[in-house]
Design a protein around this motif. Structure first.
Motif, mmCIF file in Angstrom:
data_model
loop_
_atom_site.group_PDB
_atom_site.id
_atom_site.type_symbol
_atom_site.label_atom_id
_atom_site.label_comp_id
_atom_site.label_asym_id
_atom_site.label_seq_id
_atom_site.Cartn_x
_atom_site.Cartn_y
_atom_site.Cartn_z
ATOM 1 N N ASP A 205 -2.365 -7.946 0.190
ATOM 2 C CA ASP A 205 -2.819 -6.627 0.595
ATOM 3 C C ASP A 205 -1.759 -6.005 1.513
ATOM 4 O O ASP A 205 -0.855 -6.703 1.994
ATOM 5 N N HIS A 207 -2.037 -4.909 4.500
ATOM 6 C CA HIS A 207 -2.279 -5.054 5.943
ATOM 7 C C HIS A 207 -2.447 -6.539 6.245
ATOM 8 O O HIS A 207 -3.514 -6.982 6.672
ATOM 9 N N HIS A 340 -5.167 -11.150 7.548
ATOM 10 C CA HIS A 340 -5.565 -9.937 6.819
ATOM 11 C C HIS A 340 -6.498 -9.136 7.721
ATOM 12 O O HIS A 340 -7.370 -9.706 8.373
ATOM 13 N N VAL A 341 -6.327 -7.827 7.748
ATOM 14 C CA VAL A 341 -7.225 -6.981 8.531
ATOM 15 C C VAL A 341 -8.489 -6.739 7.696
ATOM 16 O O VAL A 341 -8.441 -6.050 6.679
ATOM 17 N N ARG A 343 -11.919 -5.028 7.111
ATOM 18 C CA ARG A 343 -12.522 -3.781 7.565
ATOM 19 C C ARG A 343 -14.013 -3.774 7.277
ATOM 20 O O ARG A 343 -14.471 -4.420 6.340
HETATM 21 MN MN MN Z 1 -7.540 -5.534 2.452
#
Ligand code: MN
Ligand code: UDP
Length: 522
Positions: A205, A207, A340-341, A343
């Motif tokens: 990904d 981020h 990994h961020v 959310r």
């Molecule tokens: Mn992601």
């Protein structure tokens, strides 16, 4: 280990020289990374002394009181703390979160090289560049073929020419390619994969942050068996503070009736198979989706992705089922850690509607891979069968061509602890009656804890006890074995939830379970 051998040779000549040598080596190698200094104003020599600065060492970023309002405004742009992200160096230091047993493992010299494919739509500059920086800084140069950035029709100017110019200066080839129109992560990844040249493709990904030693253990598994698809442990980068928190090696990927990906504890059988060695890869029923490595020829062989899936969702379960059912192996390599961020909400639009798109993707995977077990998904998702899932003939013929195993094989051999019961007698409007004699919906089971008491839906414990029900297909009764009472519909007068009552064989205790094929199962 190899560095050790080097030291020993030089040690024979002079300790002082070694020290000097090391100093020069580290100084110059670290200075390769100095191009970030200008943006961040931070020194690049993190190996010589711990760096100070926001987020260094994976520490949380604290935003001052006077900036709280602005911070909240900025949060909405990407659904993470953009202000915090912008304060953190692209090449921030991170803790080494690996198990001790991982730190001195040796890997073959001739590991396959990887292309890293990162797709993005309207990603923040700081998270995207920190992802790229961490890939380059923490991968042995000899193993990193290139980075391919696939822009899924972003609408932000800084992601156009400025991005191309910025990445041109990097030490590893970084290509930026563009989707002509918003396509979603599935088709964007397909494009990145088709343009990449490494023997292995690693998807990330936009981020993420890679930690020390992340790549070698992934590639080593693929070298050992090209049909092994590998995921790192996904560490958590806090969406609020960007603190770096180690993920657990004791969870693996599963899914529930709604086909939501979920983390579940690694079961005992998988611990036993590895003889308790937590540094060995975990066989996982499903992958989270964003981060994995796969041999590029094998990726093609098993049918890449379903290009009929839009925007986001479903593709991770689709590829997981496909890998297992068609003869591959899916693993979490516990010595590899990538952050990994995560959310809580999605920042971008789903053209056509979020539910509509995810349901369509999920229907495609259910129709192609899940056989009759797709009904668990349909029963728990009202209205989903009305969603048009398009043409799946090419995916069905792929399954035929590869002679993939049935979904029941997958449930039995790969995911016996699944929320979807491998054996069931009946699947009704709301519940299933399983071979374990639970009355069950998803991970909840009908449970009664006192005589003549109300029934409740509690987490299935599989210990029978208060969740054990005996169905009598002649009398149509469901007997709660512990209390020897019958499941009784709520009468209209007391308008209560159903309960158990002494068996009277009246109408309120009769339950017609459809498709009960008890003799067959026994
Ligand atoms: Mn992601
Ligand atoms: N993405 C994309 N096009 C889309 C949706 C997502 O290129 O239409 C990218 C997104 O920028 C990210 C990756 O796909 O790099 C995964 O999406 P996201 O991070 O939103 O998924 P999550 O991690 O929340 O599952």
């Amino acid at each position: 280990m190899r560095r050790f051998a080097y030291c020993k040779v030089v040690l024979a000549t002079s300790l002082v020289w070694v020290m000097l040598d090391m100093f020069i080596l580290l100084y110059f190698s670290e200075c390769n990374k100095c191009d970030d200094k200008r943006e961040r104003g931070l020194p690049g020599r993190d190996v010589l002394r711990p760096r100070e600065g926001p987020g260094e060492g994976g520490k949380p970023v604290v935003i001052s009181k006077e900036n709280q309002e602005k911070m909240k405004e900025m949060f909405k742009i990407n659904q993470f703390n953009l202000m915090a992200s912008e304060m953190i160096a692209f090449n921030r230091t991170l803790p080494d979160v690996r198990l001790e047993g991982c730190k001195n493992k040796l890997y073959p010299d001739d590991l396959p090289r990887t292309s890293v494919v990162i797709v993005f739509h309207n990603e923040a500059w700081s998270t995207l560049l920190r992802t790229v920086r961490s890939v380059i800084d923490r991968s042995p140069k000899s193993l990193l073929e290139e980075v391919v950035l696939v822009d899924d029709a972003s609408e932000r100017d800084f992601l156009k020419r400025p991005l191309e110019q910025y990445v041109r200066r990097m030490e590893v080839p970084v290509r930026v390619v563009r989707m002509e129109q918003r396509s979603g992560l599935i088709r964007a990844r397909l494009k990145g994969a088709s343009l990449s040249t490494g023997q292995v493709i690693t998807f990330l990904d936009a981020h993420c942050e890679c930690t020390i030693g992340w790549l070698e253990p992934l590639l080593a598994r693929i070298k050992l068996d090209r049909k092994t698809v590998v995921c790192p442990i996904i560490d958590v980068i806090s969406d609020d503070t960007f603190e770096y928190m180690a993920g657990s090696d004791m969870t693996y990927g599963g899914f529930n009736w709604k086909l939501n990906f979920r983390w579940y504890p690694v079961p005992q059988r998988e611990m036993d198979r590895r003889k308790g060695d937590r540094t060995l890869p975990v066989r996982t029923p499903t992958m989270a989706g964003g981060l994995f490595s796969i041999d590029r020829d094998y990726f093609k062989e098993i049918g890449t992705y379903d290009a009929g899936m839009d925007i986001w969702g479903g593709e991770n379960l689709e590829i997981s089922f496909r890998i297992w059912q068609c003869g591959g192996t899916l693993e979490i390599v516990t010595c590899s850690h990538v952050g990994h961020v995560f959310r809580k909400a999605t920042p971008y639009t789903f053209p056509g509607g979020t539910g509509q798109i995810i349901n369509k993707n999920n229907r495609r995977l259910a129709e192609v891979w899940m056989d009759q077990f797709k009904n668990f998904f349909y029963i728990i998702s009202p209205g989903v069968t009305k969603v048009d899932y398009g043409d799946i003939t090419s995916r069905s013929s792929l399954r035929q061509k590869l002679q993939c195993k049935p979904f029941s094989w997958y449930l039995e051999n790969v995911y016996p602890d699944s929320q979807i019961p491998r054996h069931y007698y009946s699947l009704g409007e709301v519940f299933s009656y399983t071979a374990n004699k639970e009355i069950r919906t998803d991970d909840l089971c009908l449970d009664v804890s006192k005589l003549s008491g109300p029934v409740m839906m509690l987490k299935c414990h599989h210990l029978k006890g208060n969740q054990l029900w005996e169905y009598d297909p002649m009398k149509l009764t469901l007997i709660h074995v512990n209390s020897n009472q019958c499941l009784d519909k709520a009468s209209e007068e007391d308008s209560q939830v159903p309960s158990v009552r002494d068996c009277t064989h009246t109408r309120s205790q009769q339950w017609l379970l459809r498709n009960v094929t008890l003799p067959e199962i026994f």
